[in-house]
Design an enzyme around this catalytic site. Structure first.
Site, PDB file in Angstrom:
ATOM      1  N   SER A   1       0.804  -1.240   0.000  1.00 33.50           N
ATOM      2  CA  SER A   1       0.000   0.000   0.000  1.00 33.50           C
ATOM      3  C   SER A   1       0.826   1.275   0.000  1.00 33.50           C
ATOM      4  O   SER A   1       0.265   2.365  -0.177  1.00 33.50           O
ATOM      5  CB  SER A   1      -0.934   0.031   1.204  1.00 33.50           C
ATOM      6  OG  SER A   1      -2.026  -0.801   0.966  1.00 33.50           O
TER       7      SER A   1
ATOM      8  N   VAL B   1       1.182  -3.772   3.747  1.00 29.27           N
ATOM      9  CA  VAL B   1       1.169  -5.095   4.384  1.00 29.27           C
ATOM     10  C   VAL B   1       2.450  -5.899   4.113  1.00 29.27           C
ATOM     11  O   VAL B   1       2.614  -6.989   4.644  1.00 29.27           O
ATOM     12  CB  VAL B   1      -0.080  -5.946   4.023  1.00 29.27           C
ATOM     13  CG1 VAL B   1      -1.342  -5.375   4.631  1.00 29.27           C
ATOM     14  CG2 VAL B   1      -0.215  -6.136   2.521  1.00 29.27           C
TER      15      VAL B   1
ATOM     16  N   TYR C   1      -3.171  -2.260 -10.464  1.00 26.77           N
ATOM     17  CA  TYR C   1      -3.054  -2.036  -9.010  1.00 26.77           C
ATOM     18  C   TYR C   1      -2.170  -3.102  -8.362  1.00 26.77           C
ATOM     19  O   TYR C   1      -1.280  -2.793  -7.557  1.00 26.77           O
ATOM     20  CB  TYR C   1      -4.467  -2.021  -8.410  1.00 26.77           C
ATOM     21  CG  TYR C   1      -4.522  -2.085  -6.906  1.00 26.77           C
ATOM     22  CD1 TYR C   1      -4.427  -0.921  -6.132  1.00 26.77           C
ATOM     23  CD2 TYR C   1      -4.676  -3.306  -6.244  1.00 26.77           C
ATOM     24  CE1 TYR C   1      -4.488  -0.985  -4.740  1.00 26.77           C
ATOM     25  CE2 TYR C   1      -4.732  -3.375  -4.854  1.00 26.77           C
ATOM     26  CZ  TYR C   1      -4.637  -2.217  -4.122  1.00 26.77           C
ATOM     27  OH  TYR C   1      -4.691  -2.283  -2.744  1.00 26.77           O
TER      28      TYR C   1
ATOM     29  N   LYS D   1       0.325   3.410  -2.915  1.00 30.28           N
ATOM     30  CA  LYS D   1      -0.834   4.311  -3.019  1.00 30.28           C
ATOM     31  C   LYS D   1      -0.430   5.779  -2.887  1.00 30.28           C
ATOM     32  O   LYS D   1      -1.094   6.664  -3.410  1.00 30.28           O
ATOM     33  CB  LYS D   1      -1.874   3.953  -1.943  1.00 30.28           C
ATOM     34  CG  LYS D   1      -2.494   2.573  -2.183  1.00 30.28           C
ATOM     35  CD  LYS D   1      -3.299   2.081  -1.003  1.00 30.28           C
ATOM     36  CE  LYS D   1      -3.929   0.737  -1.318  1.00 30.28           C
ATOM     37  NZ  LYS D   1      -4.393  -0.002  -0.176  1.00 30.28           N
TER      38      LYS D   1
ATOM     39  N   TYR E   1      -4.779   3.926   8.121  1.00 34.37           N
ATOM     40  CA  TYR E   1      -6.145   3.388   8.184  1.00 34.37           C
ATOM     41  C   TYR E   1      -6.766   3.627   9.566  1.00 34.37           C
ATOM     42  O   TYR E   1      -6.669   4.715  10.094  1.00 34.37           O
ATOM     43  CB  TYR E   1      -6.145   1.895   7.820  1.00 34.37           C
ATOM     44  CG  TYR E   1      -5.337   1.627   6.592  1.00 34.37           C
ATOM     45  CD1 TYR E   1      -5.778   2.081   5.357  1.00 34.37           C
ATOM     46  CD2 TYR E   1      -4.100   0.998   6.662  1.00 34.37           C
ATOM     47  CE1 TYR E   1      -5.034   1.872   4.214  1.00 34.37           C
ATOM     48  CE2 TYR E   1      -3.348   0.781   5.525  1.00 34.37           C
ATOM     49  CZ  TYR E   1      -3.812   1.226   4.302  1.00 34.37           C
ATOM     50  OH  TYR E   1      -3.068   1.025   3.187  1.00 34.37           O
TER      51      TYR E   1
HETATM   52  O1  DON Z   1      -4.777  -4.714  -1.942  1.00 35.70           O
HETATM   53  C1  DON Z   1      -4.260  -5.206  -0.950  1.00 35.70           C
HETATM   54  O2  DON Z   1      -4.936  -5.697  -0.043  1.00 35.70           O
HETATM   55  C2  DON Z   1      -2.758  -5.160  -0.811  1.00 35.70           C
HETATM   56  N1  DON Z   1      -2.138  -5.286  -2.095  1.00 35.70           N
HETATM   57  C3  DON Z   1      -2.296  -3.896  -0.173  1.00 35.70           C
HETATM   58  C4  DON Z   1      -2.901  -3.651   1.195  1.00 35.70           C
HETATM   59  C5  DON Z   1      -1.998  -2.927   2.121  1.00 35.70           C
HETATM   60  O3  DON Z   1      -0.800  -2.894   1.977  1.00 35.70           O
HETATM   61  C6  DON Z   1      -2.615  -2.323   3.334  1.00 35.70           C
HETATM   62  N2  DON Z   1      -1.618  -1.753   4.198  1.00 35.70           N
HETATM   63  N3  DON Z   1      -1.393  -1.809   5.347  1.00 35.70           N
END
Ligand code: DON
Length: 304
Positions: free
Chosen positions: A64, A258, A189, A67, A240
């Protein structure tokens, strides 16, 4: 700043005992086999110096944190028009929650939750001929590292297990807030999330956010106003439903992923990145969060 390397090493050593208390991300199967026993930190300052400790040169899945960079790209292209399809408020919910999106008519709360980032990718898809290539080029330029690449195994794994993200994109489409093919945007994405960079790369790449939007050569990546706005979004939405806790304990704008990375900005001074793969219950790096808390405490820095 003379004692920065010493403080980085001390805070890293003090944080090592926290490894083993979290859980690596396993909802994307290709991320589940990572060695959890890793911890790194890097700081890039406005004099062009880099300070680091631990596993700061090992590339990891930025997830993420991508983003933040897709938002920068979209703000550059769309200006104010970007906010037609996405809001700027914290969601107070998990990054991949669907509930709010239904009750709020397919308009995501902010560009950092998955739904909001998918909407940003949709906007990039509409206006960029090669969105993935353009993002990778930007990251290589900002981090001065030409070897940055996508881990295709991770991207494919995410696409295969991305039912929640697909549900969000289709829900936005149903509310007429999605222009392009859902499959195409999901693929793009997933490739952004699967880019691999080290703490040093990410500290360097986020430095313009500590420098009113300018790179060290004085080139404007974004305007001062856009820089202010992105930092505001990082404070309120970057972690978040743990954004409040992060502001309380760390006190800097930040963005997590993540893969276990967290970037943070100390405006006017430096940018930093920590990485440790095990996550807490909110999906943020457990040891990374603790290291940042110790570091900002030891250096007595905060934006508040
Ligand atoms: O879309 C997803 O769920 C993951 N590729 C990215 C989510 C993420 O990194 C949330 N961060 N803490």
């Amino acid at each position: 700043m003379d004692n920065l390397s010493k403080v980085l090493n001390e805070t890293l050593q003090a944080t090592l005992p926290s490894i083993g208390k979290g859980q690596v991300a396993n909802y994307i199967p290709a991320l589940a086999n990572i060695n959890p026993n890793q911890l790194g930190v890097a700081i890039a300052d406005l004099d062009g110096k880099v300070f680091k400790a631990g596993d700061a040169d090992i590339p990891f899945s930025i997830q993420s944190i991508s983003k933040l960079f897709t938002l920068i790209q979209a703000m550059k292209i769309y200006g104010e028009a970007i906010w037609k399809g996405v809001r700027r408020d914290p969601s107070g919910l998990r990054f991949n929650s669907l509930v709010q999106l239904e009750s709020e008519h397919g308009i995501p709360r902010n560009p950092f939750i998955n739904a909001g980032a998918l909407k940003i990718c949709d906007q990039l898809e509409s206006r960029c001929s090669t969105p993935n290539f353009q993002l990778l080029s930007l990251l290589k330029e900002l981090s001065h590292n030409n070897s940055i690449k996508v881990n295709h195994r991770v991207a494919i794994s995410e696409i295969k297990h991305g039912a929640r993200n697909a549900a969000m994109a289709y829900l936005m489409k149903a509310f007429d807030n999605f222009e392009n093919s859902v499959e195409k945007v999901l693929e793009s994405y997933a490739h952004h999330c699967a880019i691999e960079m080290s703490c040093v790369d990410l500290a360097r790449a986020t430095l313009p956010l500590a420098n009113k939007g300018k790179t060290l050569t004085g080139k404007a990546l974004i305007t001062t106003k856009q820089c202010k706005r992105i930092n505001a979004l990082l404070v309120t939405c970057g972690l978040y439903d743990e954004a409040g806790e992060f502001a309380f304990r760390v006190g800097l704008p930040g963005k997590s992923g993540v893969g276990g990375g967290i970037v943070a900005i100390y405006p006017g001074k430096f940018s930093l990145c920590v990485w440790s793969p095990e996550l807490n219950k909110t999906g943020n790096s457990l040891a990374g969060f603790e290291l940042l808390e110790r570091l900002t405490g030891a250096l007595e820095i905060s934006i508040f």
